[in-house]
Design a protein around this motif. Structure first.
Motif, PDB file in Angstrom:
ATOM      1  N   GLU A 145     -25.620   0.681  34.683  1.00 27.53           N
ATOM      2  CA  GLU A 145     -24.807   0.563  35.887  1.00 27.53           C
ATOM      3  C   GLU A 145     -24.706   1.889  36.624  1.00 27.53           C
ATOM      4  O   GLU A 145     -24.152   1.964  37.702  1.00 27.53           O
ATOM      5  N   GLY A 146     -25.258   2.959  36.057  1.00 25.88           N
ATOM      6  CA  GLY A 146     -25.356   4.204  36.793  1.00 25.88           C
ATOM      7  C   GLY A 146     -24.678   5.416  36.187  1.00 25.88           C
ATOM      8  O   GLY A 146     -24.981   6.529  36.584  1.00 25.88           O
ATOM      9  N   SER A 147     -23.786   5.254  35.248  1.00 26.63           N
ATOM     10  CA  SER A 147     -23.116   6.432  34.704  1.00 26.63           C
ATOM     11  C   SER A 147     -23.988   7.129  33.669  1.00 26.63           C
ATOM     12  O   SER A 147     -24.782   6.505  32.972  1.00 26.63           O
ATOM     13  N   ILE A 148     -23.834   8.444  33.623  1.00 32.77           N
ATOM     14  CA  ILE A 148     -24.577   9.278  32.688  1.00 32.77           C
ATOM     15  C   ILE A 148     -23.597  10.260  32.062  1.00 32.77           C
ATOM     16  O   ILE A 148     -22.833  10.908  32.765  1.00 32.77           O
ATOM     17  N   GLU A 149     -23.630  10.350  30.736  1.00 30.11           N
ATOM     18  CA  GLU A 149     -22.821  11.330  30.020  1.00 30.11           C
ATOM     19  C   GLU A 149     -23.761  12.202  29.210  1.00 30.11           C
ATOM     20  O   GLU A 149     -24.672  11.696  28.558  1.00 30.11           O
TER      21      GLU A 149
END
Length: 82
Positions: A12-16
């Motif tokens: 969905e687009g989040s990156i950690e």
């Protein structure tokens, strides 16, 4: 320099970003467990278009994507959940 980053990527687009594989894998696993609790096993598993559960790990060394090399050299450390 040899700086390695492990990025847990959600479709969905989040990156950690994490300093270790173990930290990124633990976060990916926790996210899948949370999604299973909220949506059920089948819906959570089918939510990913590219990977089951919609999460994966990418690896960068000094800014260069080495994900494919990691897969070949470390088959015991998966980059997505099965």
């Amino acid at each position: 320099m040899n700086t390695t980053e492990f990025r847990m990527v959600a479709e969905e687009g989040s990156i950690e970003t994490y300093a270790t594989y173990e930290s990124a894998y633990a976060t990916m696993t926790q996210a899948a467990v949370r999604d299973i609790a909220e949506h059920g096993e089948e819906n959570a598993r089918d939510s990913g278009a590219l990977h089951p559960y919609g999460y994966s790990i990418e690896i960068l060394r000094d800014g260069e994507d080495i994900t494919h090399a990691w897969e070949s050299n470390s088959p015991d450390k998966p980059l997505a959940l099965a």
